[in-house]
Each structure stands twice: as structure tokens, then as C-alpha cells.
Design a protein around this motif. Structure first.
Motif, PDB file in Angstrom:
ATOM      1  N   LEU A  78       0.825  -1.212   0.000  1.00 52.83           N
ATOM      2  CA  LEU A  78       0.000   0.000   0.000  1.00 52.83           C
ATOM      3  C   LEU A  78       0.857   1.260   0.000  1.00 52.83           C
ATOM      4  CD1 LEU A  78      -2.803  -1.111   2.487  1.00 52.83           C
ATOM      5  CD2 LEU A  78      -2.941  -0.937  -0.003  1.00 52.83           C
ATOM      6  N   GLY A  79       2.014   1.212   0.664  1.00 50.62           N
ATOM      7  CA  GLY A  79       2.920   2.359   0.662  1.00 50.62           C
ATOM      8  C   GLY A  79       3.458   2.652  -0.729  1.00 50.62           C
ATOM      9  N   THR A  80       3.775   1.606  -1.476  1.00 50.41           N
ATOM     10  CA  THR A  80       4.254   1.796  -2.847  1.00 50.41           C
ATOM     11  C   THR A  80       3.157   2.394  -3.721  1.00 50.41           C
ATOM     12  OG1 THR A  80       5.741  -0.066  -2.571  1.00 50.41           O
ATOM     13  CG2 THR A  80       5.292   0.634  -4.822  1.00 50.41           C
ATOM     14  N   LEU A  81       1.949   1.886  -3.591  1.00 49.81           N
ATOM     15  CA  LEU A  81       0.828   2.473  -4.342  1.00 49.81           C
ATOM     16  C   LEU A  81       0.587   3.917  -3.908  1.00 49.81           C
ATOM     17  CD1 LEU A  81      -1.691  -0.504  -4.389  1.00 49.81           C
ATOM     18  CD2 LEU A  81      -0.279   0.333  -6.277  1.00 49.81           C
ATOM     19  N   GLY A  82       0.735   4.176  -2.612  1.00 51.30           N
ATOM     20  CA  GLY A  82       0.584   5.541  -2.108  1.00 51.30           C
ATOM     21  C   GLY A  82       1.622   6.485  -2.696  1.00 51.30           C
ATOM     22  N   LEU A  83       2.844   6.011  -2.919  1.00 56.68           N
ATOM     23  CA  LEU A  83       3.870   6.848  -3.556  1.00 56.68           C
ATOM     24  C   LEU A  83       3.474   7.235  -4.977  1.00 56.68           C
ATOM     25  CD1 LEU A  83       7.198   5.200  -2.337  1.00 56.68           C
ATOM     26  CD2 LEU A  83       6.320   7.462  -1.765  1.00 56.68           C
ATOM     27  N   PHE A  84       2.880   6.312  -5.705  1.00 55.69           N
ATOM     28  CA  PHE A  84       2.418   6.637  -7.057  1.00 55.69           C
ATOM     29  C   PHE A  84       1.322   7.701  -7.015  1.00 55.69           C
ATOM     30  CE2 PHE A  84       4.475   2.648  -8.162  1.00 55.69           C
ATOM     31  CZ  PHE A  84       5.061   2.970  -9.375  1.00 55.69           C
ATOM     32  N   VAL A  85       0.387   7.545  -6.085  1.00 56.63           N
ATOM     33  CA  VAL A  85      -0.691   8.530  -5.947  1.00 56.63           C
ATOM     34  C   VAL A  85      -0.112   9.886  -5.542  1.00 56.63           C
ATOM     35  CG1 VAL A  85      -2.755   9.131  -4.611  1.00 56.63           C
ATOM     36  CG2 VAL A  85      -2.450   6.794  -5.455  1.00 56.63           C
ATOM     37  N   TYR A  86       0.826   9.879  -4.606  1.00 55.72           N
ATOM     38  CA  TYR A  86       1.458  11.120  -4.144  1.00 55.72           C
ATOM     39  C   TYR A  86       2.220  11.798  -5.280  1.00 55.72           C
ATOM     40  CZ  TYR A  86       4.376  14.194  -1.269  1.00 55.72           C
ATOM     41  OH  TYR A  86       5.006  15.280  -0.717  1.00 55.72           O
ATOM     42  N   ALA A  87       2.906  11.000  -6.104  1.00 51.41           N
ATOM     43  CA  ALA A  87       3.653  11.568  -7.235  1.00 51.41           C
ATOM     44  C   ALA A  87       2.713  12.226  -8.239  1.00 51.41           C
ATOM     45  CB  ALA A  87       4.474  10.489  -7.919  1.00 51.41           C
ATOM     46  N   MET A  88       1.508  11.687  -8.395  1.00 52.44           N
ATOM     47  CA  MET A  88       0.567  12.274  -9.359  1.00 52.44           C
ATOM     48  C   MET A  88      -0.159  13.486  -8.786  1.00 52.44           C
ATOM     49  SD  MET A  88      -1.029   8.996 -11.349  1.00 52.44           S
ATOM     50  CE  MET A  88      -1.349   7.982  -9.929  1.00 52.44           C
ATOM     51  N   THR A  89      -0.440  13.475  -7.488  1.00 53.37           N
ATOM     52  CA  THR A  89      -1.193  14.591  -6.916  1.00 53.37           C
ATOM     53  C   THR A  89      -0.315  15.799  -6.590  1.00 53.37           C
ATOM     54  OG1 THR A  89      -0.987  13.620  -4.713  1.00 53.37           O
ATOM     55  CG2 THR A  89      -2.983  13.111  -5.939  1.00 53.37           C
ATOM     56  N   ASP A  90       0.918  15.566  -6.149  1.00 52.33           N
ATOM     57  CA  ASP A  90       1.816  16.665  -5.784  1.00 52.33           C
ATOM     58  C   ASP A  90       3.219  16.361  -6.317  1.00 52.33           C
ATOM     59  OD1 ASP A  90       2.944  18.918  -4.670  1.00 52.33           O
ATOM     60  OD2 ASP A  90       2.938  18.128  -2.619  1.00 52.33           O
ATOM     61  N   PRO A  91       3.448  16.562  -7.629  1.00 52.60           N
ATOM     62  CA  PRO A  91       4.756  16.212  -8.209  1.00 52.60           C
ATOM     63  C   PRO A  91       5.907  17.000  -7.588  1.00 52.60           C
ATOM     64  CG  PRO A  91       3.150  16.615  -9.946  1.00 52.60           C
ATOM     65  CD  PRO A  91       2.504  17.005  -8.659  1.00 52.60           C
ATOM     66  N   ALA A  92       5.696  18.280  -7.257  1.00 50.91           N
ATOM     67  CA  ALA A  92       6.778  19.087  -6.687  1.00 50.91           C
ATOM     68  C   ALA A  92       7.163  18.552  -5.304  1.00 50.91           C
ATOM     69  CB  ALA A  92       6.361  20.547  -6.588  1.00 50.91           C
ATOM     70  N   GLY A  93       6.191  18.298  -4.465  1.00 51.77           N
ATOM     71  CA  GLY A  93       6.459  17.757  -3.129  1.00 51.77           C
ATOM     72  C   GLY A  93       7.104  16.377  -3.204  1.00 51.77           C
ATOM     73  N   PHE A  94       6.645  15.558  -4.167  1.00 56.41           N
ATOM     74  CA  PHE A  94       7.216  14.233  -4.349  1.00 56.41           C
ATOM     75  C   PHE A  94       8.687  14.339  -4.750  1.00 56.41           C
ATOM     76  CE2 PHE A  94       8.189  10.504  -6.981  1.00 56.41           C
ATOM     77  CZ  PHE A  94       7.893   9.492  -6.090  1.00 56.41           C
ATOM     78  N   GLY A  95       8.993  15.278  -5.655  1.00 54.86           N
ATOM     79  CA  GLY A  95      10.378  15.479  -6.095  1.00 54.86           C
ATOM     80  C   GLY A  95      11.280  15.902  -4.945  1.00 54.86           C
ATOM     81  N   VAL A  96      10.768  16.798  -4.086  1.00 51.56           N
ATOM     82  CA  VAL A  96      11.560  17.237  -2.927  1.00 51.56           C
ATOM     83  C   VAL A  96      11.842  16.056  -1.997  1.00 51.56           C
ATOM     84  CG1 VAL A  96      11.482  18.676  -0.843  1.00 51.56           C
ATOM     85  CG2 VAL A  96      10.742  19.606  -3.047  1.00 51.56           C
ATOM     86  N   ARG A  97      10.831  15.230  -1.754  1.00 49.82           N
ATOM     87  CA  ARG A  97      11.013  14.073  -0.869  1.00 49.82           C
ATOM     88  C   ARG A  97      12.009  13.079  -1.476  1.00 49.82           C
ATOM     89  NH1 ARG A  97       7.607  17.223   0.689  1.00 49.82           N
ATOM     90  NH2 ARG A  97       6.412  17.081   2.586  1.00 49.82           N
ATOM     91  N   MET A  98      11.950  12.873  -2.779  1.00 48.28           N
ATOM     92  CA  MET A  98      12.877  11.943  -3.424  1.00 48.28           C
ATOM     93  C   MET A  98      14.303  12.492  -3.406  1.00 48.28           C
ATOM     94  SD  MET A  98      11.278   9.239  -4.131  1.00 48.28           S
ATOM     95  CE  MET A  98      10.129   9.436  -2.803  1.00 48.28           C
ATOM     96  N   GLN A  99      14.467  13.815  -3.510  1.00 47.45           N
ATOM     97  CA  GLN A  99      15.807  14.400  -3.383  1.00 47.45           C
ATOM     98  C   GLN A  99      16.336  14.193  -1.965  1.00 47.45           C
ATOM     99  OE1 GLN A  99      15.398  18.478  -4.554  1.00 47.45           O
ATOM    100  NE2 GLN A  99      15.666  18.031  -6.740  1.00 47.45           N
ATOM    101  N   GLY A 100      15.448  14.220  -0.995  1.00 48.07           N
ATOM    102  CA  GLY A 100      15.844  13.976   0.391  1.00 48.07           C
ATOM    103  C   GLY A 100      16.376  12.555   0.582  1.00 48.07           C
ATOM    104  N   LEU A 101      15.834  11.617  -0.198  1.00 48.61           N
ATOM    105  CA  LEU A 101      16.328  10.242  -0.100  1.00 48.61           C
ATOM    106  C   LEU A 101      17.771  10.111  -0.563  1.00 48.61           C
ATOM    107  CD1 LEU A 101      13.289   8.078  -1.280  1.00 48.61           C
ATOM    108  CD2 LEU A 101      14.214   8.301   1.021  1.00 48.61           C
ATOM    109  N   SER A 102      18.215  11.010  -1.422  1.00 55.78           N
ATOM    110  CA  SER A 102      19.602  10.929  -1.909  1.00 55.78           C
ATOM    111  C   SER A 102      20.596  11.255  -0.797  1.00 55.78           C
ATOM    112  CB  SER A 102      19.806  11.867  -3.101  1.00 55.78           C
ATOM    113  OG  SER A 102      19.703  13.220  -2.684  1.00 55.78           O
ATOM    114  N   TYR A 103      20.148  11.888   0.289  1.00 52.36           N
ATOM    115  CA  TYR A 103      21.034  12.211   1.404  1.00 52.36           C
ATOM    116  C   TYR A 103      21.190  11.057   2.397  1.00 52.36           C
ATOM    117  CZ  TYR A 103      20.701  16.978  -0.268  1.00 52.36           C
ATOM    118  OH  TYR A 103      20.756  18.094  -1.045  1.00 52.36           O
TER     119      TYR A 103
END
Length: 169
Positions: A78-103
Motif C-alpha cells: 500500500l505504501g508503494t501504491l501511495g507513492l504513485f498517488v502522491y507523485a501524481m497529486t503533488d509532483p513538486a512535493g514528491f520530487g523534494v522528498r525523493m531528493q531527500g532520499l539521496s542524502y
């Protein structure tokens, strides 16, 4: 034997032999009796261990831990599916969170990978060990044949109507 029989007497020789056999059996048990005793002791141990698990008493902690053990797979899915939904609803916020994972440092990713691998590996090992065992005598010759033996094609009217001959594959 004749001299010994005359000296000891026939009844005395038999009694001496029986006494010797009784003494030997008292000092060393027969192999058959030893195996019987070993089997009885093993069965008693199995019965004792089995009695512990006949009626498990589940307390609130056991129920809680059983519930926790059932959470990781659904949460991952469900978390993986939630990431897809989050990426579609708020692409900018999703991008910021994914950049945070690089740290996140590499050893922490390795630790996460090891935890997930051991969790699912342990589950797979559990199910592999507890799968239904095929009986030792049950082999492929007891299973139905995928291809009929010679002469079986003509026994099937549908295959005979299609023109199959015995020995065709």
C-alpha cells in the motif's frame, strides 16, 4: 560333553547355562529391548513437546505481536501504491522528498535491504520447510501421463476424429 554331563549332571548344566544367560541379560540388555526403550523415551519426549502446543493460551501480547507480524507486506504494497498517488497529486512535493532520499547514506540503505531480505527470506524458509512433503513411494509413475501411451489415442473418440494415430505426439 559326556564327561561334563556326568560330573555336573544334566539338570545342573542347564541350570548353570540359564543362570549365566540371566546374569548376562541383567548386565547388558538385549539389543531389541534397548531399541524399544529408546523408542519409548523418544515418543514420551515428543508427547511432552506436543502437549505444550495443543492449546496455546494467547494473551494480549501474543495477539498484538501476531498482528504486528501481519503488517509489513500490506504496508509495503500500500505504501508503494501511495507513492504513485502522491507523485501524481503533488509532483513538486514528491520530487523534494525523493531528493531527500539521496542524502541517506549507503550503509543505511544496505541495512534496510538486509532487514527486508531477512524478513522475506525467513518467511520463504518457513514455508519451504513446512510445505506438504511428497510421500516417498509417490513418483512420476503414479502421476497421470501427459501424453497417452501407444493405443490410447484411438481410445479417445475426439482424438481419433482429429486423425491422431497411436504413437503420434
Amino acid at each position: 560333553m559326556g564327561v561334563i554331563g556326568r560330573v555336573i549332571g544334566k539338570g545342573g548344566a542347564v541350570a548353570a547355562l540359564e543362570a549365566a544367560a540371566g546374569l548376562a541379560s541383567a548386565l547388558t540388555p538385549h539389543a531389541t529391548r534397548r531399541m524399544e526403550l529408546s523408542a519409548e523415551a523418544g515418543q514420551a519426549a515428543l508427547d511432552q513437546y506436543g502437549a505444550e502446543f495443543n492449546h496455546p493460551r494467547l494473551g494480549w501480547f501474543d495477539i498484538f505481536v501476531n498482528g504486528l507480524n501481519r503488517l509489513p507486506r500490506p504496508m509495503l504494497a500500500l505504501g508503494t501504491l501511495g507513492l504513485f498517488v502522491y507523485a501524481m497529486t503533488d509532483p513538486a512535493g514528491f520530487g523534494v522528498r525523493m531528493q531527500g532520499l539521496s542524502y541517506v547514506p549507503d550503509p543505511l540503505w544496505w541495512l534496510l535491504g538486509a532487514i527486508v531480505a531477512f524478513y522475506f527470506g525467513a518467511r520463504e524458509t518457513y514455508y519451504f520447510r513446512n510445505r506438504a512433503q511428497v510421500a516417498e513411494g509417490e513418483t512420476a509413475d503414479r502421476l497421470p501421463d501427459a501424453v497417452p501411451k501407444d493405443g490410447a489415442w484411438s481410445a479417445n473418440p475426439a482424438l481419433a476424429a482429429m486423425g491422431h494415430q497411436p504413437g503420434d505426439r
